[in-house]
Motif scaffolding. Sequence first.
Motif, PDB file in Angstrom:
ATOM      1  N   VAL A   1       6.393  -5.107  -4.115  1.00  0.00           N
ATOM      2  CA  VAL A   1       6.286  -5.822  -2.844  1.00  0.00           C
ATOM      3  C   VAL A   1       5.392  -7.041  -3.035  1.00  0.00           C
ATOM      4  CG1 VAL A   1       5.498  -5.699  -0.449  1.00  0.00           C
ATOM      5  CG2 VAL A   1       6.631  -3.713  -1.497  1.00  0.00           C
ATOM      6  N   ASP A   2       4.237  -6.821  -3.652  1.00  0.00           N
ATOM      7  CA  ASP A   2       3.262  -7.884  -3.878  1.00  0.00           C
ATOM      8  C   ASP A   2       2.919  -7.905  -5.363  1.00  0.00           C
ATOM      9  OD1 ASP A   2       0.528  -9.082  -4.237  1.00  0.00           O
ATOM     10  OD2 ASP A   2       0.689  -9.371  -2.067  1.00  0.00           O
ATOM     11  N   TRP A   3       3.098  -9.036  -5.990  1.00  0.00           N
ATOM     12  CA  TRP A   3       2.958  -9.108  -7.444  1.00  0.00           C
ATOM     13  C   TRP A   3       1.534  -8.857  -7.929  1.00  0.00           C
ATOM     14  CZ3 TRP A   3       1.789 -13.800 -10.719  1.00  0.00           C
ATOM     15  CH2 TRP A   3       0.970 -14.703 -10.052  1.00  0.00           C
ATOM     16  N   GLU A   4       0.537  -8.994  -7.038  1.00  0.00           N
ATOM     17  CA  GLU A   4      -0.861  -8.790  -7.423  1.00  0.00           C
ATOM     18  C   GLU A   4      -1.384  -7.402  -7.060  1.00  0.00           C
ATOM     19  OE1 GLU A   4      -3.495 -12.632  -7.415  1.00  0.00           O
ATOM     20  OE2 GLU A   4      -2.405 -12.569  -5.496  1.00  0.00           O
ATOM     21  N   THR A   5      -1.207  -6.997  -5.807  1.00  0.00           N
ATOM     22  CA  THR A   5      -1.846  -5.762  -5.329  1.00  0.00           C
ATOM     23  C   THR A   5      -1.097  -4.493  -5.733  1.00  0.00           C
ATOM     24  OG1 THR A   5      -0.771  -6.086  -3.167  1.00  0.00           O
ATOM     25  CG2 THR A   5      -3.023  -6.883  -3.413  1.00  0.00           C
ATOM     26  N   VAL A   6      -0.087  -4.634  -6.566  1.00  0.00           N
ATOM     27  CA  VAL A   6       0.566  -3.469  -7.166  1.00  0.00           C
ATOM     28  C   VAL A   6      -0.255  -2.940  -8.347  1.00  0.00           C
ATOM     29  CG1 VAL A   6       1.978  -4.766  -8.828  1.00  0.00           C
ATOM     30  CG2 VAL A   6       2.817  -2.569  -7.933  1.00  0.00           C
ATOM     31  N   GLU A   7      -1.309  -3.663  -8.744  1.00  0.00           N
ATOM     32  CA  GLU A   7      -2.069  -3.332  -9.950  1.00  0.00           C
ATOM     33  C   GLU A   7      -2.575  -1.887 -10.002  1.00  0.00           C
ATOM     34  OE1 GLU A   7      -5.879  -4.895 -12.612  1.00  0.00           O
ATOM     35  OE2 GLU A   7      -5.628  -5.570 -10.545  1.00  0.00           O
ATOM     36  N   PRO A   8      -3.149  -1.300  -8.931  1.00  0.00           N
ATOM     37  CA  PRO A   8      -3.621   0.092  -9.032  1.00  0.00           C
ATOM     38  C   PRO A   8      -2.527   1.069  -9.460  1.00  0.00           C
ATOM     39  CG  PRO A   8      -4.466  -0.927  -7.040  1.00  0.00           C
ATOM     40  CD  PRO A   8      -3.467  -1.884  -7.619  1.00  0.00           C
ATOM     41  N   ALA A   9      -1.320   0.849  -8.968  1.00  0.00           N
ATOM     42  CA  ALA A   9      -0.203   1.718  -9.350  1.00  0.00           C
ATOM     43  C   ALA A   9       0.172   1.512 -10.812  1.00  0.00           C
ATOM     44  CB  ALA A   9       1.002   1.451  -8.448  1.00  0.00           C
ATOM     45  N   LEU A  10       0.094   0.269 -11.281  1.00  0.00           N
ATOM     46  CA  LEU A  10       0.382  -0.017 -12.690  1.00  0.00           C
ATOM     47  C   LEU A  10      -0.634   0.679 -13.602  1.00  0.00           C
ATOM     48  CD1 LEU A  10       1.231  -3.834 -12.489  1.00  0.00           C
ATOM     49  CD2 LEU A  10       2.838  -1.944 -12.825  1.00  0.00           C
ATOM     50  N   LYS A  11      -1.899   0.646 -13.209  1.00  0.00           N
ATOM     51  CA  LYS A  11      -2.934   1.310 -13.991  1.00  0.00           C
ATOM     52  C   LYS A  11      -2.698   2.815 -14.041  1.00  0.00           C
ATOM     53  CE  LYS A  11      -6.780  -1.965 -13.413  1.00  0.00           C
ATOM     54  NZ  LYS A  11      -8.129  -2.172 -12.831  1.00  0.00           N
ATOM     55  N   ALA A  12      -2.280   3.380 -12.914  1.00  0.00           N
ATOM     56  CA  ALA A  12      -2.004   4.820 -12.856  1.00  0.00           C
ATOM     57  C   ALA A  12      -0.853   5.184 -13.792  1.00  0.00           C
ATOM     58  CB  ALA A  12      -1.682   5.235 -11.420  1.00  0.00           C
ATOM     59  N   CYS A  13       0.159   4.328 -13.857  1.00  0.00           N
ATOM     60  CA  CYS A  13       1.282   4.567 -14.768  1.00  0.00           C
ATOM     61  C   CYS A  13       0.815   4.531 -16.222  1.00  0.00           C
ATOM     62  CB  CYS A  13       2.380   3.518 -14.555  1.00  0.00           C
ATOM     63  SG  CYS A  13       3.304   3.697 -13.021  1.00  0.00           S
ATOM     64  N   GLN A  14      -0.029   3.570 -16.531  1.00  0.00           N
ATOM     65  CA  GLN A  14      -0.551   3.465 -17.895  1.00  0.00           C
ATOM     66  C   GLN A  14      -1.343   4.712 -18.274  1.00  0.00           C
ATOM     67  OE1 GLN A  14      -3.918   0.769 -18.980  1.00  0.00           O
ATOM     68  NE2 GLN A  14      -2.389  -0.297 -20.212  1.00  0.00           N
ATOM     69  N   GLU A  15      -2.169   5.197 -17.364  1.00  0.00           N
ATOM     70  CA  GLU A  15      -2.981   6.390 -17.626  1.00  0.00           C
ATOM     71  C   GLU A  15      -2.117   7.616 -17.882  1.00  0.00           C
ATOM     72  OE1 GLU A  15      -5.489   6.604 -14.223  1.00  0.00           O
ATOM     73  OE2 GLU A  15      -6.725   4.866 -14.805  1.00  0.00           O
ATOM     74  N   LYS A  16      -0.943   7.665 -17.233  1.00  0.00           N
ATOM     75  CA  LYS A  16      -0.029   8.809 -17.386  1.00  0.00           C
ATOM     76  C   LYS A  16       0.944   8.614 -18.545  1.00  0.00           C
ATOM     77  CE  LYS A  16      -0.750  11.484 -13.588  1.00  0.00           C
ATOM     78  NZ  LYS A  16      -0.803  12.954 -13.529  1.00  0.00           N
ATOM     79  N   GLY A  17       0.890   7.453 -19.191  1.00  0.00           N
ATOM     80  CA  GLY A  17       1.813   7.177 -20.290  1.00  0.00           C
ATOM     81  C   GLY A  17       3.231   6.915 -19.838  1.00  0.00           C
TER      82      GLY A  17
ATOM     83  N   GLU B   1       0.832  -1.200   0.000  1.00  0.00           N
ATOM     84  CA  GLU B   1       0.000   0.000   0.000  1.00  0.00           C
ATOM     85  C   GLU B   1       0.870   1.255   0.000  1.00  0.00           C
ATOM     86  OE1 GLU B   1      -3.544   2.143   2.666  1.00  0.00           O
ATOM     87  OE2 GLU B   1      -2.931   0.081   3.122  1.00  0.00           O
ATOM     88  N   LYS B   2       1.932   1.215   0.773  1.00  0.00           N
ATOM     89  CA  LYS B   2       2.868   2.342   0.808  1.00  0.00           C
ATOM     90  C   LYS B   2       3.570   2.492  -0.537  1.00  0.00           C
ATOM     91  CE  LYS B   2       6.738   4.147   3.556  1.00  0.00           C
ATOM     92  NZ  LYS B   2       7.634   3.870   4.717  1.00  0.00           N
ATOM     93  N   GLN B   3       3.936   1.373  -1.162  1.00  0.00           N
ATOM     94  CA  GLN B   3       4.597   1.449  -2.465  1.00  0.00           C
ATOM     95  C   GLN B   3       3.664   2.062  -3.507  1.00  0.00           C
ATOM     96  OE1 GLN B   3       5.703  -2.233  -4.674  1.00  0.00           O
ATOM     97  NE2 GLN B   3       7.744  -1.332  -4.826  1.00  0.00           N
ATOM     98  N   ASN B   4       2.402   1.670  -3.494  1.00  0.00           N
ATOM     99  CA  ASN B   4       1.447   2.250  -4.439  1.00  0.00           C
ATOM    100  C   ASN B   4       1.343   3.761  -4.259  1.00  0.00           C
ATOM    101  OD1 ASN B   4       0.927  -0.270  -5.487  1.00  0.00           O
ATOM    102  ND2 ASN B   4      -1.059  -0.530  -4.474  1.00  0.00           N
ATOM    103  N   ASP B   5       1.267   4.212  -3.005  1.00  0.00           N
ATOM    104  CA  ASP B   5       1.185   5.649  -2.728  1.00  0.00           C
ATOM    105  C   ASP B   5       2.441   6.369  -3.194  1.00  0.00           C
ATOM    106  OD1 ASP B   5      -1.311   5.361  -1.583  1.00  0.00           O
ATOM    107  OD2 ASP B   5      -0.567   5.280   0.475  1.00  0.00           O
ATOM    108  N   GLN B   6       3.589   5.746  -2.992  1.00  0.00           N
ATOM    109  CA  GLN B   6       4.847   6.369  -3.399  1.00  0.00           C
ATOM    110  C   GLN B   6       4.966   6.453  -4.920  1.00  0.00           C
ATOM    111  OE1 GLN B   6       7.660   3.876  -1.315  1.00  0.00           O
ATOM    112  NE2 GLN B   6       7.674   5.199   0.499  1.00  0.00           N
ATOM    113  N   ILE B   7       4.439   5.461  -5.611  1.00  0.00           N
ATOM    114  CA  ILE B   7       4.445   5.513  -7.074  1.00  0.00           C
ATOM    115  C   ILE B   7       3.583   6.674  -7.563  1.00  0.00           C
ATOM    116  CG2 ILE B   7       3.700   4.301  -9.175  1.00  0.00           C
ATOM    117  CD1 ILE B   7       4.572   1.680  -7.772  1.00  0.00           C
ATOM    118  N   LEU B   8       2.420   6.872  -6.941  1.00  0.00           N
ATOM    119  CA  LEU B   8       1.559   8.010  -7.299  1.00  0.00           C
ATOM    120  C   LEU B   8       2.280   9.333  -7.057  1.00  0.00           C
ATOM    121  CD1 LEU B   8      -1.917   6.848  -5.901  1.00  0.00           C
ATOM    122  CD2 LEU B   8      -1.044   6.660  -8.241  1.00  0.00           C
ATOM    123  N   GLU B   9       3.043   9.404  -5.969  1.00  0.00           N
ATOM    124  CA  GLU B   9       3.823  10.618  -5.678  1.00  0.00           C
ATOM    125  C   GLU B   9       4.847  10.872  -6.786  1.00  0.00           C
ATOM    126  OE1 GLU B   9       5.624  10.004  -1.902  1.00  0.00           O
ATOM    127  OE2 GLU B   9       3.729  10.044  -0.787  1.00  0.00           O
TER     128      GLU B   9
END
Length: 325
Positions: free
Chosen positions: A104-120, A82-90
């Motif tokens: 950290v977790d191969w599955e629950t990193v997905e929201p951060a991956l989607k955010a990266c895709q949206e930002k190109g 959860e902290k890694q996802n927040d840091q990726i958004l930062e």
Amino acid sequence: MELGEYMNRKVILTSAILAASAALTGCRVAEVTEEEHEPKIFGATYMTRNNPYFDVLHEAIENVVEGNGDIVISRNPCQDQEKQNDQILEMLDEGIEVLFLNPVDWETVEPALKACQEKGVIVINMDTVVKDQEYVSSIIETDNYEAGVQCAEDMMKRLDKARIVVLDNPTQTSISNRVQGFIETVEASAEGDNYKVVARKCGQGEFEDSADAMASILNRGIECEVVLGGNDPSALGALAALQQYHEDNGVLIYGIDGSPDFKSMLNLGLVTGTSGQDPRQIGEVAAQTAYDCLDGKEVKKYISITPYMITQENLDDYEITGWGR
């Protein structure tokens, strides 16, 4: 004014104007050159910085990126997805164009991956493969399954039968694949029935967690002849617990990484072997792949690097205080 004197003055004046013009032009060229490269911002995040493996990996990336006049910013989530996802958004808010990701977790990193895709933002996935691979441009890792195979083959050369303790980390695919390679190799052998996993516990890939996991196994009265650590810190944590309980005599201890710490213990005869990998090579390949992506070049989706088995018998072929071959 004599004609000759006039001509001399004209030549001097013309030369001065040309020199000044050249100087001004030179300044403009310098200014343009400086403005030609606006530094790109790269982000990097690793599941932990408590493992020196990731420090060496980051240093290799940093050397390539800074050598190109660009910038790397990094975050340490301390094994908290959860902290890694927040840091990726930062980091996305800070304008990164590329993310070097070890989740950290191969599955629950997905929201951060989607955010990266949206930002190109280009995602280069390293060491531990994410579940949703459609979000990443390239995956660079050691052949972790083969690393487990190598440890199993070495163990079976040394022992005809054994009770085995496995310290894994289910949320980390690199460790899961290593354990899978180890167990499937043993099971597929002609003597597979002679080897039995008597305990399997999560060590989080960390020294202290693995020491606690091993201690809890020993407290249950479980005996073993072999310990497989999902990485070197896990194996060294198991060693510490075995020594504390005076149960280390004759136990074969395997790690995976080829770290200087493990090789030092190997040199003392306290551990058995490690399947080595080179974080510098992974970092350099990851960084070059990122630049290829930025340049619009086609890159490989999956890049696998072959591991190598290090034991007391061949330790002299490796630098104890360093990584890699």
